[in-house]
Design an enzyme around this catalytic site. Structure first.
Site, PDB file in Angstrom:
ATOM      1  N   ASN A  27       0.815  -1.208   0.000  1.00  0.00           N
ATOM      2  CA  ASN A  27       0.000   0.000   0.000  1.00  0.00           C
ATOM      3  C   ASN A  27       0.851   1.262   0.000  1.00  0.00           C
ATOM      4  OD1 ASN A  27      -2.975  -0.453  -0.076  1.00  0.00           O
ATOM      5  ND2 ASN A  27      -2.348  -2.028   1.381  1.00  0.00           N
ATOM      6  N   ASP A  51     -18.307   2.707  10.083  1.00  0.00           N
ATOM      7  CA  ASP A  51     -18.402   2.139  11.434  1.00  0.00           C
ATOM      8  C   ASP A  51     -19.398   2.956  12.273  1.00  0.00           C
ATOM      9  OD1 ASP A  51     -16.115   0.358  10.817  1.00  0.00           O
ATOM     10  OD2 ASP A  51     -15.032   2.249  10.766  1.00  0.00           O
ATOM     11  N   HIS A 101      -9.780   2.102  11.956  1.00  0.00           N
ATOM     12  CA  HIS A 101     -10.815   1.392  11.190  1.00  0.00           C
ATOM     13  C   HIS A 101     -10.353  -0.056  11.048  1.00  0.00           C
ATOM     14  CE1 HIS A 101     -13.668   0.087   8.259  1.00  0.00           C
ATOM     15  NE2 HIS A 101     -12.694  -0.267   7.463  1.00  0.00           N
TER      16      HIS A 101
HETATM   17  P1  NAI Z   1     -12.225  -3.455  -5.460  1.00  0.00           P
HETATM   18  O1  NAI Z   1     -11.131  -4.456  -5.469  1.00  0.00           O
HETATM   19  O2  NAI Z   1     -13.556  -3.781  -6.017  1.00  0.00           O
HETATM   20  O3  NAI Z   1     -11.713  -2.138  -6.210  1.00  0.00           O
HETATM   21  C1  NAI Z   1     -10.476  -1.573  -5.987  1.00  0.00           C
HETATM   22  C2  NAI Z   1     -10.056  -0.873  -7.279  1.00  0.00           C
HETATM   23  O4  NAI Z   1      -8.861  -0.143  -7.013  1.00  0.00           O
HETATM   24  C3  NAI Z   1      -9.757  -1.830  -8.423  1.00  0.00           C
HETATM   25  O5  NAI Z   1     -10.510  -1.454  -9.561  1.00  0.00           O
HETATM   26  C4  NAI Z   1      -8.258  -1.641  -8.661  1.00  0.00           C
HETATM   27  O6  NAI Z   1      -7.911  -1.756 -10.035  1.00  0.00           O
HETATM   28  C5  NAI Z   1      -8.061  -0.219  -8.168  1.00  0.00           C
HETATM   29  N1  NAI Z   1      -6.673   0.118  -7.827  1.00  0.00           N
HETATM   30  C6  NAI Z   1      -5.724  -0.673  -7.288  1.00  0.00           C
HETATM   31  N2  NAI Z   1      -4.566  -0.006  -7.181  1.00  0.00           N
HETATM   32  C7  NAI Z   1      -4.787   1.237  -7.658  1.00  0.00           C
HETATM   33  C8  NAI Z   1      -3.977   2.374  -7.827  1.00  0.00           C
HETATM   34  N3  NAI Z   1      -2.677   2.367  -7.490  1.00  0.00           N
HETATM   35  N4  NAI Z   1      -4.527   3.478  -8.358  1.00  0.00           N
HETATM   36  C9  NAI Z   1      -5.822   3.498  -8.714  1.00  0.00           C
HETATM   37  N5  NAI Z   1      -6.643   2.438  -8.598  1.00  0.00           N
HETATM   38  C10 NAI Z   1      -6.130   1.318  -8.070  1.00  0.00           C
HETATM   39  O7  NAI Z   1     -12.331  -2.961  -3.937  1.00  0.00           O
HETATM   40  P2  NAI Z   1     -13.531  -2.183  -3.236  1.00  0.00           P
HETATM   41  O8  NAI Z   1     -14.515  -3.159  -2.723  1.00  0.00           O
HETATM   42  O9  NAI Z   1     -13.999  -1.096  -4.122  1.00  0.00           O
HETATM   43  O10 NAI Z   1     -12.779  -1.594  -1.959  1.00  0.00           O
HETATM   44  C11 NAI Z   1     -11.770  -0.620  -2.095  1.00  0.00           C
HETATM   45  C12 NAI Z   1     -11.036  -0.445  -0.772  1.00  0.00           C
HETATM   46  O11 NAI Z   1     -11.907   0.090   0.214  1.00  0.00           O
HETATM   47  C13 NAI Z   1     -10.467  -1.727  -0.172  1.00  0.00           C
HETATM   48  O12 NAI Z   1      -9.158  -1.439   0.313  1.00  0.00           O
HETATM   49  C14 NAI Z   1     -11.390  -2.013   0.985  1.00  0.00           C
HETATM   50  O13 NAI Z   1     -10.737  -2.744   2.000  1.00  0.00           O
HETATM   51  C15 NAI Z   1     -11.707  -0.617   1.432  1.00  0.00           C
HETATM   52  N6  NAI Z   1     -12.893  -0.469   2.275  1.00  0.00           N
HETATM   53  C16 NAI Z   1     -12.833   0.438   3.308  1.00  0.00           C
HETATM   54  C17 NAI Z   1     -13.911   0.655   4.126  1.00  0.00           C
HETATM   55  C18 NAI Z   1     -13.838   1.642   5.252  1.00  0.00           C
HETATM   56  O14 NAI Z   1     -14.794   1.690   6.027  1.00  0.00           O
HETATM   57  N7  NAI Z   1     -12.798   2.448   5.414  1.00  0.00           N
HETATM   58  C19 NAI Z   1     -15.165  -0.084   3.905  1.00  0.00           C
HETATM   59  C20 NAI Z   1     -15.150  -0.984   2.808  1.00  0.00           C
HETATM   60  C21 NAI Z   1     -14.036  -1.164   2.013  1.00  0.00           C
END
Ligand code: NAI
Length: 328
Positions: A105, A159, A187
């Site tokens: 990350n 949350d 978180h």
């Molecule tokens: P996902 O896997 O469906 O989408 C993530 C997207 O990010 C993918 O399209 C990927 O190609 C893109 N990506 C990866 N590296 C990148 C970069 N360097 N630059 C631009 N785009 C990039 O995941 P989703 O479900 O959309 O979740 C995204 C994030 O949100 C995850 O890390 C998840 O853990 C987090 N999350 C956080 C929450 C919170 O409460 N803070 C709640 C739910 C999810």
């Protein structure tokens, strides 16, 4: 009318992105008087999918949507950005150690922090959603020395909203009856949802619940592990509710919190409540005029103190780990 606000969304082709973009374009992020220009950042392999989403955005004919641009280069995507939603992140794969996760990350959030530093508008506001959100926000912030540190925030609003919903269900009231709930800390599963200062129809929530076993053994773990419960039920992680929380977070930051209530945001600590200065931890905040302020003077009883300290300890460990990796 106002000039369009530039909103950059990373991970735009992901599942949260799909749930988020249409709501931003419809005016729910910034309000019905504010046109938006979307700037989508994806990795090269996902640009085509982002282009597909852009076609659908066009087909919605949103009156407030002033344009959609797609990038696979962070420097371009963050040029002129006013609101940055950092959603794309590297998920933990099977058998991955925490150090590897943080390093992967770091490879995303360091260059994005640098790009924000180089090109963002003076008023930029950053919300990190991608996990580990607090520490990813810290990494981005530390590579943007020219941007005021307090503009980097991490999302604990999901949350917060989950906790309000659970509490309302327990007490048989509506979510609108619940005020002043707080998420403290990270978180993660160590987060502490605090109902001791919350109010339900003006009465103290902890007194209204009057059930310590429910609080300690059901409410707190259920909120903290809700993400896993969603994955178990849905076969995929929270997406629409996460997008909704991101909308709430930025909306309230920009437009203010209602009188008599507060929200939870992961923000750089100023040392309040014994949380070490600089780490990005969740606090109760009120927002006004585009700025947030930590709610001061809350009494923290031992039950809460232990739990806040445990979550903050995890955050300082994450900070130390990324320091060792040279990421902050
Ligand atoms: P996902 O896997 O469906 O989408 C993530 C997207 O990010 C993918 O399209 C990927 O190609 C893109 N990506 C990866 N590296 C990148 C970069 N360097 N630059 C631009 N785009 C990039 O995941 P989703 O479900 O959309 O979740 C995204 C994030 O949100 C995850 O890390 C998840 O853990 C987090 N999350 C956080 C929450 C919170 O409460 N803070 C709640 C739910 C999810």
């Amino acid at each position: 009318t106002q000039a369009p606000v530039n909103v950059t969304v990373t991970g735009a082709a992901g599942q949260i992105g799909y749930a988020l973009l249409f709501r931003i374009a419809s005016g729910q992020l910034l309000g019905q008087d504010t046109p938006v220009k979307l700037r989508l950042l994806e990795i090269p392999q996902a640009v085509k999918a982002a282009e597909g989403t852009a076609l659908e955005l066009q087909d919605c004919a949103f009156p407030l949507l002033a344009g959609v641009d797609i990038f696979d280069d962070a420097t371009k995507a963050f040029d002129g950005v006013n609101v940055a939603l950092l959603v794309g992140a590297r998920p933990r794969s099977k058998g991955m150690e925490r150090g590897d996760l943080l390093e992967a990350n770091g490879g995303i959030f360091k260059p994005q922090g640098e790009a924000i530093n180089a090109g963002a508008a003076d008023d930029v506001k950053v919300l990190v959603v991608g996990n580990p959100a607090n520490t990813n926000a810290l990494i981005a912030q530390s590579h943007a020395p020219d941007v005021p540190a307090e503009r980097f925030t991490a999302m604990t609003r999901l949350d917060h909203n989950r906790a309000i919903a659970q509490l309302a269900t327990k007490l048989g009231v509506t979510v609108a009856d619940v005020k002043k709930l707080t998420i403290w800390g990270n978180h993660s599963a160590t987060q502490y949802p605090d109902i001791f200062h919350a109010e339900v129809n003006g009465k103290n929530a902890a007194e209204a619940v009057n059930d310590q076993a429910w609080l300690a053994d059901e409410f707190i773990p259920r909120v903290a592990k809700r993400g896993a419960e969603i994955i178990e039920a849905r076969g995929a992680s929270s997406a629409a509710s996460a997008a909704n929380a991101a909308i709430d977070h930025v909306h309230d930051w920009v437009n203010g919190t209602p009188q008599g209530d507060w929200v939870s945001m992961g923000i750089p600590s100023d040392g309040s409540y014994g949380v070490p200065e600089g780490i990005i931890s969740s606090f109760p905040v009120t927002c006004s005029g585009g700025k947030y302020e930590i709610v001061q003077g809350l009494e923290i009883a031992d039950f809460s103190r232990e739990r806040i300290d445990a979550s903050v300890r995890e955050l300082t460990e994450e900070r130390d780990a990324v320091k060792q990796l040279g990421l902050v």
